[in-house]
Design a protein around this motif. Structure first.
Motif: not given
Length: 226
Positions: A112-114, A135-147, A170-173, A194-197
């Motif tokens: 869970c991070r920006d 480029e822009f910044v949005v939150p990402v928050k997931s356990m199963d986010g590895r594509y 940086g790749n979060p997952n 990630p969560h644009p909303e």
């Protein structure tokens, strides 16, 4: 006013946030229930984040069989714009609207991070308000986010320009090729982790840049409305 459906499954967490983003963009959010028998005449659909059906079996694996998803799949095949965010991305992959799958993060921790994203494809129904390479910044928050996908699928996505977003800074997952979001061949169906909303107002998010995704679909729908 353009009507955009927002689906709620048992376990959805971000459906109200997605509806708020639709409203911010100038459209009318229409609540769709997982057991609905029709899409109530919406012009596009957002499949939001959360833990549909508790993520039992596999993230998105049960939601894929919800009655409303059968309608979404059929409508998407006729050109309906569909956006899957986080769990919504997982559901779209499970439903076969997008290739590949989302598996447990490489670090096996909830992240869970920006997160900084780079726009790789601004020609989709959901990204036309961005510059390619922006480029822009949005939150990402997931356990199963590895594509993940097999090499030929990843190569095809890259060659066809169907990688829509890539993780930057940086790749979060551990997603292959730093992939954060992809699209269908016609660019009408987009999924991203990630969560644009959660980035539509600088007072409540790390930026307001996420609103561009919801504004983009209104621009994409405008010719049909005219």
């Amino acid at each position: 006013m353009t009507r955009i459906g927002v689906i709620t499954f048992p376990g959805s967490l971000d459906d109200q946030d997605a509806a708020r983003a639709v409203r911010y963009a100038g459209a009318e959010p229409v609540a769709l229930w997982h057991d609905d028998a029709d899409l109530h005449g919406v012009a596009a659909v957002s499949v939001p984040g959360g833990f549909s059906y508790g993520d039992y079996l596999r993230a998105g694996a049960i939601a894929r069989f919800a009655p409303v998803m059968g309608l979404v799949v059929a409508a998407a095949e006729r050109g309906l714009p569909v956006l899957g965010i986080c769990n919504g991305f997982q559901i779209l992959c499970e439903a076969g609207l997008l290739p590949g799958a989302l598996l447990r993060n490489a670090g096996r921790h909830f992240v869970c991070r920006d997160q900084r994203l780079r726009v790789e494809n601004n020609g989709t129904a959901w990204t036309n308000q961005y510059w390619a390479g922006a480029e822009f910044v949005v939150p990402v928050k997931s356990m199963d986010g590895r594509y993940v996908a097999d090499r030929s699928t990843v190569d095809e996505l890259e060659q066809q320009g169907r990688v829509v977003f890539r993780y930057a800074g940086g790749n979060p997952n551990g997603s292959k090729n730093d992939i954060a979001g992809i699209c269908s061949p016609n660019g009408r169906v987009v999924g991203l982790m990630p969560h644009p909303e959660h980035a539509i107002d600088e007072l409540t998010g790390p930026s307001a840049d996420g609103i561009g995704m919801f504004g983009s679909v209104l621009d994409a729908l405008a010719p049909a409305a005219g």
